[in-house]
Design a protein around this motif. Sequence first.
Motif, PDB file in Angstrom:
ATOM      1  N   THR A 294       0.844  -1.190   0.000  1.00  0.00           N
ATOM      2  CA  THR A 294       0.000   0.000   0.000  1.00  0.00           C
ATOM      3  C   THR A 294       0.879   1.239   0.000  1.00  0.00           C
ATOM      4  OG1 THR A 294      -0.105   0.307   2.402  1.00  0.00           O
ATOM      5  CG2 THR A 294      -1.719  -1.198   1.418  1.00  0.00           C
TER       6      THR A 294
ATOM      7  N   GLU B 227       2.952   6.608  -2.693  1.00  0.00           N
ATOM      8  CA  GLU B 227       4.297   6.905  -3.212  1.00  0.00           C
ATOM      9  C   GLU B 227       4.968   5.680  -3.823  1.00  0.00           C
ATOM     10  OE1 GLU B 227       3.522   5.917  -0.328  1.00  0.00           O
ATOM     11  OE2 GLU B 227       5.179   5.489   1.035  1.00  0.00           O
TER      12      GLU B 227
ATOM     13  N   VAL C 115       8.912   5.951  -4.604  1.00  0.00           N
ATOM     14  CA  VAL C 115       9.951   4.919  -4.444  1.00  0.00           C
ATOM     15  C   VAL C 115       9.421   3.641  -5.092  1.00  0.00           C
ATOM     16  CG1 VAL C 115      10.932   5.813  -2.286  1.00  0.00           C
ATOM     17  CG2 VAL C 115       9.033   4.193  -2.180  1.00  0.00           C
TER      18      VAL C 115
ATOM     19  N   ASN D  26       8.943  -4.158  -1.103  1.00  0.00           N
ATOM     20  CA  ASN D  26       8.368  -5.135  -0.156  1.00  0.00           C
ATOM     21  C   ASN D  26       7.721  -6.325  -0.856  1.00  0.00           C
ATOM     22  OD1 ASN D  26       9.170  -3.527   1.918  1.00  0.00           O
ATOM     23  ND2 ASN D  26       7.160  -2.539   2.200  1.00  0.00           N
TER      24      ASN D  26
ATOM     25  N   GLY E 277       2.784  -1.585   4.774  1.00  0.00           N
ATOM     26  CA  GLY E 277       2.501  -0.148   4.791  1.00  0.00           C
ATOM     27  C   GLY E 277       1.134   0.159   5.367  1.00  0.00           C
TER      28      GLY E 277
ATOM     29  N   SER F  26       0.484   2.336  10.566  1.00  0.00           N
ATOM     30  CA  SER F  26       0.790   3.249  11.672  1.00  0.00           C
ATOM     31  C   SER F  26      -0.431   4.124  11.941  1.00  0.00           C
ATOM     32  CB  SER F  26       1.997   4.121  11.325  1.00  0.00           C
ATOM     33  OG  SER F  26       3.047   3.315  10.899  1.00  0.00           O
TER      34      SER F  26
ATOM     35  N   GLY G 255       5.553  -0.566   6.760  1.00  0.00           N
ATOM     36  CA  GLY G 255       5.947  -0.227   5.390  1.00  0.00           C
ATOM     37  C   GLY G 255       7.439  -0.286   5.161  1.00  0.00           C
ATOM     38  N   ASN G 256       8.208   0.077   6.174  1.00  0.00           N
ATOM     39  CA  ASN G 256       9.658   0.142   5.976  1.00  0.00           C
ATOM     40  C   ASN G 256      10.219  -1.216   5.579  1.00  0.00           C
ATOM     41  OD1 ASN G 256      10.811   2.770   6.332  1.00  0.00           O
ATOM     42  ND2 ASN G 256       9.969   2.712   8.402  1.00  0.00           N
ATOM     43  N   PRO G 257      11.024  -1.238   4.511  1.00  0.00           N
ATOM     44  CA  PRO G 257      11.486  -2.516   3.958  1.00  0.00           C
ATOM     45  C   PRO G 257      12.203  -3.433   4.951  1.00  0.00           C
ATOM     46  CG  PRO G 257      11.803  -0.797   2.354  1.00  0.00           C
ATOM     47  CD  PRO G 257      11.346  -0.109   3.612  1.00  0.00           C
TER      48      PRO G 257
HETATM   49  P1  AMP Z   1       4.091   3.467   5.964  1.00  0.00           P
HETATM   50  O1  AMP Z   1       4.101   2.508   7.084  1.00  0.00           O
HETATM   51  O2  AMP Z   1       3.058   3.191   4.934  1.00  0.00           O
HETATM   52  O3  AMP Z   1       4.039   4.881   6.476  1.00  0.00           O
HETATM   53  O4  AMP Z   1       5.501   3.315   5.253  1.00  0.00           O
HETATM   54  C1  AMP Z   1       6.699   3.560   5.965  1.00  0.00           C
HETATM   55  C2  AMP Z   1       7.857   3.796   5.010  1.00  0.00           C
HETATM   56  O5  AMP Z   1       8.077   2.638   4.224  1.00  0.00           O
HETATM   57  C3  AMP Z   1       7.629   4.909   4.030  1.00  0.00           C
HETATM   58  O6  AMP Z   1       8.845   5.610   3.874  1.00  0.00           O
HETATM   59  C4  AMP Z   1       7.263   4.207   2.754  1.00  0.00           C
HETATM   60  O7  AMP Z   1       7.585   4.940   1.609  1.00  0.00           O
HETATM   61  C5  AMP Z   1       8.068   2.955   2.835  1.00  0.00           C
HETATM   62  N1  AMP Z   1       7.401   1.894   2.115  1.00  0.00           N
HETATM   63  C6  AMP Z   1       6.126   1.489   2.320  1.00  0.00           C
HETATM   64  N2  AMP Z   1       5.799   0.497   1.475  1.00  0.00           N
HETATM   65  C7  AMP Z   1       6.913   0.255   0.730  1.00  0.00           C
HETATM   66  C8  AMP Z   1       7.198  -0.642  -0.322  1.00  0.00           C
HETATM   67  N3  AMP Z   1       6.287  -1.533  -0.742  1.00  0.00           N
HETATM   68  N4  AMP Z   1       8.444  -0.634  -0.858  1.00  0.00           N
HETATM   69  C9  AMP Z   1       9.363   0.252  -0.428  1.00  0.00           C
HETATM   70  N5  AMP Z   1       9.150   1.120   0.572  1.00  0.00           N
HETATM   71  C10 AMP Z   1       7.929   1.143   1.135  1.00  0.00           C
END
Ligand code: AMP
Length: 414
Positions: free
Chosen positions: A192, A195, A208, A212, A258, A261, A306-308
């Motif tokens: 999800t 971005e 990006v 994931n 993702g 949070s 979300g963080n890889p």
């Molecule tokens: P989130 O938990 O959705 O706020 O995502 C946390 C961080 O992880 C953000 O910097 C996102 O851009 C990054 N992120 C979320 N999903 C992915 C993904 N599938 N691949 C790479 N980075 C991701």
Amino acid sequence: MSKSHPNPQDPRLTVAAAREHLLTTLGPVAGWECVAIRDALGRVLSRPVIAPFDVPAHDNSAMDGYAVRFEDLAGDGETALRLVGTAYAGRAFSGIVGAGHAVRVMTGAVVPSGSDTIVVQEVTRVEGERVVVPPGQKRGQNLRRAGEDLARGKPALAAGKRIGAADLGLLASLGVAEVTVFRRLRVAFLSTGDEIASIGNPLGPGQVYDSNRYTLHAALSALGVELVDMGVVRDEPELIEHAFRTAAASADVVITSGGVSVGEADFVRELMARLGEVRFWKLDIKPGRPMAFGRIGDAWLFGLPGNPVAVMVSYAQFVVDALLRLMGVDPLPPRPLFEVPCDDAIRKNPGRREFPRGELYPGGGGWRVRLAGNQGSGVLRSMAEANCFIVLDEACGNVAAGDTVSIQLFDGLF
Ligand code: AMP
Ligand code: MG
């Protein structure tokens, strides 16, 4: 909020409690199929395999040498025995070994009747029609007994066993052509985020690429589950709801990354709660604090952060064993920790379990670990360079260079 009195609206769990919860909640999927043993690699037996005969089927020689009667051997000197034939693996000696006789035997040959002991070739001397055996032999030496590996009627492999290379060989040695395994687990996964771009498309401003879905694809492929790749879903509740409903209708498990949070665009947990049930979502762990586990319809749902790197930590610490349990694996594989000295100082606050990435390497006459690069939870490069997690448990504070730490190898996790 006190840690010892979790608020049910905002439960915080330790890693151990979350694992315990998952592993006691989940059980094997219903459904099984018969597959040819080559196709059973990585699958899980739903029924034990019973040995149809003794393994080995006959007493056989463990060495190249001579089959003799122990009672013929002199206790204190050499014994010359008359050679009366040869037994090959697959071609037995048809006669009987009488008093003063010996039969040449090859490894794997059925032990000739009448003989009870094998003397290895290297200690003997052949003189014409005779073989000379030195003293000091032991009754019954160098034999593999019928049924020594496995007795007929006993379980050769238990239900719950995940089939590996040795198991395939064992099944073949029993002449078993097919086994009954749990049906393959179906796992849908999606990313999800507004971005997140899929590879093949140019990156827009602030975008990006989706990593994931690729780490999950790799880890899930290694597990041997059936994959349902649902792509990237934008941060819009209707789209996420639609994806959840579609995934839950067709899969046993749905894994998202993702949006778990408490940000403005984090809809996953809220939607899970509305469409189904959320079991927990805040863990005393770093990285990977927010994680949702729950259910929509008949599907189990894992809402990973979300963080890889956090995705990989949550997958390794929770998801992989949960999936193995759903696949029917019992008992679960051990997840050993090893104690090694750490080259680097690590900052750590007590109260949560942290998983820095490490590189285990041979040094100074033993094994040591060092930190693998930048430890940010978005920095996949450190995961790619690492081969283990350094596991710093809740009670642990700062680590000084040279301190002993626990490590957990990536092998068997991804
Ligand atoms: P989130 O938990 O959705 O706020 O995502 C946390 C961080 O992880 C953000 O910097 C996102 O851009 C990054 N992120 C979320 N999903 C992915 C993904 N599938 N691949 C790479 N980075 C991701
Ligand atoms: Mg997001």
